[in-house]
Each structure stands twice: as C-alpha cells, then as structure tokens.
Design a protein around this motif. Sequence first.
Motif, mmCIF file in Angstrom:
data_model
loop_
_atom_site.group_PDB
_atom_site.id
_atom_site.type_symbol
_atom_site.label_atom_id
_atom_site.label_comp_id
_atom_site.label_asym_id
_atom_site.label_seq_id
_atom_site.Cartn_x
_atom_site.Cartn_y
_atom_site.Cartn_z
ATOM 1 N N LEU A 214 1.369 -1.210 -0.287
ATOM 2 C CA LEU A 214 0.602 0.704 0.274
ATOM 3 C C LEU A 214 1.123 1.381 0.215
ATOM 4 C CD1 LEU A 214 -2.994 1.005 2.641
ATOM 5 C CD2 LEU A 214 -1.356 2.379 2.359
ATOM 6 N N ASP A 215 0.820 2.784 -0.860
ATOM 7 C CA ASP A 215 1.425 3.722 -1.126
ATOM 8 C C ASP A 215 0.385 4.591 -0.379
ATOM 9 O OD1 ASP A 215 3.924 4.853 -1.744
ATOM 10 O OD2 ASP A 215 2.219 6.163 -2.305
ATOM 11 N N ILE A 216 0.333 5.871 -0.178
ATOM 12 C CA ILE A 216 -0.596 6.887 0.519
ATOM 13 C C ILE A 216 -0.134 7.691 -1.356
ATOM 14 C CG2 ILE A 216 -1.003 9.281 1.210
ATOM 15 C CD1 ILE A 216 0.034 7.183 3.989
ATOM 16 N N ASP A 217 -0.857 7.823 -1.792
ATOM 17 C CA ASP A 217 -0.744 9.129 -3.537
ATOM 18 C C ASP A 217 -0.172 9.991 -2.527
ATOM 19 O OD1 ASP A 217 -2.080 6.540 -4.340
ATOM 20 O OD2 ASP A 217 -4.277 7.221 -3.833
ATOM 21 N N TYR A 218 -0.101 10.817 -3.395
ATOM 22 C CA TYR A 218 0.667 11.917 -3.065
ATOM 23 C C TYR A 218 1.272 12.770 -1.824
ATOM 24 C CZ TYR A 218 -1.900 12.304 -7.705
ATOM 25 O OH TYR A 218 -2.029 12.455 -8.816
ATOM 26 N N PHE A 219 1.729 11.106 -1.526
ATOM 27 C CA PHE A 219 1.490 12.112 -0.340
ATOM 28 C C PHE A 219 3.216 13.057 0.138
ATOM 29 C CE2 PHE A 219 4.400 11.296 4.105
ATOM 30 C CZ PHE A 219 3.708 11.201 4.776
ATOM 31 N N LYS A 220 3.855 13.059 -0.813
ATOM 32 C CA LYS A 220 4.938 13.885 -0.210
ATOM 33 C C LYS A 220 4.166 15.627 -0.484
ATOM 34 C CE LYS A 220 9.356 15.593 -2.324
ATOM 35 N NZ LYS A 220 9.310 17.394 -2.627
ATOM 36 N N ARG A 221 3.574 15.562 -1.622
ATOM 37 C CA ARG A 221 2.721 16.648 -1.696
ATOM 38 C C ARG A 221 2.058 17.696 -0.581
ATOM 39 N NH1 ARG A 221 -0.305 17.019 -7.492
ATOM 40 N NH2 ARG A 221 -2.422 16.033 -5.707
ATOM 41 N N PHE A 222 1.727 16.561 -0.224
ATOM 42 C CA PHE A 222 0.593 16.870 1.105
ATOM 43 C C PHE A 222 1.139 17.029 2.445
ATOM 44 C CE2 PHE A 222 -1.276 15.451 5.093
ATOM 45 C CZ PHE A 222 -2.904 15.947 4.693
ATOM 46 N N ASN A 223 2.011 16.768 2.582
ATOM 47 C CA ASN A 223 3.544 16.419 3.346
ATOM 48 C C ASN A 223 4.054 18.071 3.355
ATOM 49 O OD1 ASN A 223 3.932 15.037 5.892
ATOM 50 N ND2 ASN A 223 5.559 14.165 4.690
ATOM 51 N N ASP A 224 4.376 18.289 2.615
ATOM 52 C CA ASP A 224 4.761 20.112 1.709
ATOM 53 C C ASP A 224 3.607 20.428 1.649
ATOM 54 O OD1 ASP A 224 6.962 18.703 1.301
ATOM 55 O OD2 ASP A 224 6.686 18.886 -1.331
ATOM 56 N N LEU A 225 2.556 20.424 1.610
ATOM 57 C CA LEU A 225 1.146 21.835 2.114
ATOM 58 C C LEU A 225 0.949 21.587 3.113
ATOM 59 C CD1 LEU A 225 -0.508 23.636 -0.105
ATOM 60 C CD2 LEU A 225 -1.942 21.253 0.087
ATOM 61 N N TYR A 226 0.755 21.145 3.590
ATOM 62 C CA TYR A 226 0.164 20.863 5.370
ATOM 63 C C TYR A 226 1.915 21.155 6.559
ATOM 64 C CZ TYR A 226 -4.278 20.464 2.503
ATOM 65 O OH TYR A 226 -5.297 21.049 2.112
ATOM 66 N N HIS A 228 4.813 18.616 8.304
ATOM 67 C CA HIS A 228 4.714 17.059 8.512
ATOM 68 C C HIS A 228 4.236 16.273 9.342
ATOM 69 C CE1 HIS A 228 7.922 16.938 5.411
ATOM 70 N NE2 HIS A 228 9.035 17.916 6.110
ATOM 71 N N LEU A 229 3.922 17.285 10.710
ATOM 72 C CA LEU A 229 3.502 16.164 12.069
ATOM 73 C C LEU A 229 2.126 16.606 11.168
ATOM 74 C CD1 LEU A 229 3.676 19.256 14.237
ATOM 75 C CD2 LEU A 229 4.412 17.485 14.334
ATOM 76 N N THR A 230 1.027 16.357 10.194
ATOM 77 C CA THR A 230 -0.095 16.896 9.694
ATOM 78 C C THR A 230 0.286 15.309 8.632
ATOM 79 O OG1 THR A 230 -0.772 18.843 9.312
ATOM 80 C CG2 THR A 230 -1.562 17.459 8.610
ATOM 81 N N GLY A 231 1.236 15.525 8.183
ATOM 82 C CA GLY A 231 1.982 13.625 7.651
ATOM 83 C C GLY A 231 1.669 12.875 8.531
ATOM 84 N N ASP A 232 2.509 13.050 8.951
ATOM 85 C CA ASP A 232 2.402 12.178 10.372
ATOM 86 C C ASP A 232 0.875 11.477 10.996
ATOM 87 O OD1 ASP A 232 5.046 12.181 10.202
ATOM 88 O OD2 ASP A 232 5.604 13.125 12.520
ATOM 89 N N GLN A 233 -0.168 12.540 10.892
ATOM 90 C CA GLN A 233 -0.876 12.373 10.838
ATOM 91 C C GLN A 233 -2.133 11.295 10.524
ATOM 92 O OE1 GLN A 233 -3.530 15.183 11.986
ATOM 93 N NE2 GLN A 233 -5.465 14.336 12.366
ATOM 94 N N LEU A 289 -9.905 13.863 6.648
ATOM 95 C CA LEU A 289 -8.501 14.491 7.900
ATOM 96 C C LEU A 289 -9.465 15.643 8.379
ATOM 97 C CD1 LEU A 289 -5.749 12.744 8.376
ATOM 98 C CD2 LEU A 289 -5.168 14.524 6.591
ATOM 99 N N VAL A 290 -8.392 16.310 9.988
ATOM 100 C CA VAL A 290 -8.951 17.563 9.821
ATOM 101 C C VAL A 290 -7.975 17.923 10.836
ATOM 102 C CG1 VAL A 290 -10.353 18.875 11.984
ATOM 103 C CG2 VAL A 290 -11.116 16.907 10.499
ATOM 104 N N LYS A 291 -7.380 19.212 10.645
ATOM 105 C CA LYS A 291 -5.306 19.704 10.814
ATOM 106 C C LYS A 291 -5.881 20.058 13.015
ATOM 107 C CE LYS A 291 -2.195 22.222 10.284
ATOM 108 N NZ LYS A 291 -1.446 23.593 9.187
#
Length: 351
Positions: A214-226, A228-233, A289-291
């Motif tokens: 399993l791989d999370i789609d567009y995870f790097k873009r998500f990390n850059d946008l929101y 790394h703490l949200t990426g960890d979530q 997902l909620v910040k």
Amino acid sequence: MSPDLDRERSLALAQRSFELMRDYCTCATPRAYAVWYTYVAGSQPLMNDAIKRLTTQNGTLTSADIDQLHDTYIDGRRLALEMDRVNSTLIAEVEGIMEMIDVSVRSTAQYGESLQAFTHDIANAATSRTRLREVVSTIIANTRDVTANNRTLEARMRESRNEIETLRETLEATRLESLTDPLTGLGNRKSFEEGLRREIDAGASHRPSSLIVLDIDYFKRFNDLYGHLTGDQVLRLVAIVMREHIGQKGATLARFGGEEFGIVLPEVDLATAREIAERVRTSVTGRELVKRSTGESLGKVTVSLGVAQQRPDDNAVSLLERADACLFAAKRAGRNRTIDEIQAAALPNVA
C-alpha cells in the motif's frame, strides 16, 4: 588523537552536518542532526548508501525519511547494545548459579564420604561409646551444614529465577521494540521482511499466502502543503485502518518505507486478499482528515494497493516484486484503486 585534535574534528563534523541538513533536509531536529552527523562521520556505511539513494531520487530528506533512517541505523544500535547488556547479565547470572551448584555438589560429596567413614566406625565392634558419641555429633553437625548449604542454594535459585524472568521480559520488550515502527506502532521493515520470509518458508506446508502493498497517494505533496506533523497524522490514520480491517491470525502489518505499508496474509488466497485490500482502501478514503491545531478540514486521503499471491517457486523478493508491480499499475491507472496480479497482467504495458 589528542583532545584538541579530537575537538577540532568534532567541530568540523558538526559544521558539515549543519550544512548538509540545511541543503538536503526539510526539517532541523535533533534526529536530523544525529543522522547527518553519523553520515559525515562515516560510521554507518549502509545508512550513507540509503541517504545517497534518497537524495538522488527526491533531492531532499523528509521528516519521515529522517525518522526511518534514525530508527533503522542509529536507534537500532541502541537496541543492539541493550540486548548485549541483557545477554551479558544473563550469562553472569547463569555462571553464578553453576558456581553455587558446584559448591553444593562438593559439599554433598564430602558429606557422603564422611558418612561412609562413620559407618565403618559404627560397624567396628571395638569402637567405644565415647567415639560413637563423637561420630553422631559430627554427623549431626555435617547434616546441619549440608542443609544450610542447600537452603542457601535454594534461595539463590529463587532469586536467579526472578532475575532471569526479568531479563527474559526485557529481552522480549527490546526485541519487540526493534521490530516496531515508533510512529505508527506497526511493524517496521525488519518485521515485514521477517514475516514475509516466514510465510515463504511455510508455503510448502499450507495454502499459499498473499501479500498486499500500500502506498499513500501524493504523500510528498501533502507533506509539503500541510507540514510533517499532519503528514504523520495521515500515516497513523492508515495504520489504524489497517488494524481495523485485518484480523487474520499471524498476519504481519508493517510500515516498511516512508509512506509504504505491507500486509502479509497467511493462508489467504488472491481473491480474499483483494477484498481485504479494497476494504482498507475504501475505509481510508471515507475518512475526512482534520488538522488538529485548527480544526481545518484537509479533505480526504487516498491510497493505492497492489496484491499478489505466493507461487510455489516464489522467494520473498519475487513475491514482493509482483506486488510492487501491481501497486505501480494502480498508480499508473489513476491511483486510489486496488490492482491484483491477474488484473495487472491484463493491462497494457504492465509486466
């Protein structure tokens, strides 16, 4: 090396570490510094190879990369040292027990020899009453000594049993820690590889097993946008969903890369594994997902999955390669989908 030269070298390593952290890292944390310092020092060649590969592919190290590198190559050394310490203590404890047993055996042997000598004296008709009283008194004293030695040994054995049980629990906790991804609580890459090899080895004796990657789609873009703490979530969310939908006994659930997860399903055929993968995918997609810091809605996260079933001639590498090929097919087909190896074989330009 003199203290001054050693200090100068350490400062030079630290300076170079800060430069690399600035140029190739998205985070400036104690873990990131430890990774880059170890890199510059050259004490972990395998980690250096992994860093070169990641920076060549992505141009930078993410927070997830840093965590993975630290847990695998630096924190793993701490666990190895802890296991060495426990093993040394265990060996010393066993040696102490053996020494006590040797003392007890010698004492018992001497007691037996004394009894034989006293038996000869007692059987001798010429032995006087005074000598008989001396023999009996000596037997009583020797018996007390042997009894005391045995009680001491028993007490020492009880203490050692408690100590060995504590050491066993420590070893088990350390072993589990060495197999656990600290962010998600799932297994780490080592756990994943062990689970995969275990099922491959057992394949001849039961129904074939299946593998989901399993791989999370567009995870790097998500990390850059929101951030790394949200990426960890997000990573934790995927781990929670995996636990909710996979209840097979003996299944291995692991995060074996930055945003990559693996699921080894013992004695599960391809069709059933695909159904499980789809349940995981739809459940992840169904969560909004909620910040946490602001309550802001970040939308939905999607995942792509590949599924392969073990073949009689498979090894761990070949099975993983087929599952990965299915995952890549899912990515090329538009992401947010599950593709198994039968479907992948029917797609154009897919090996």
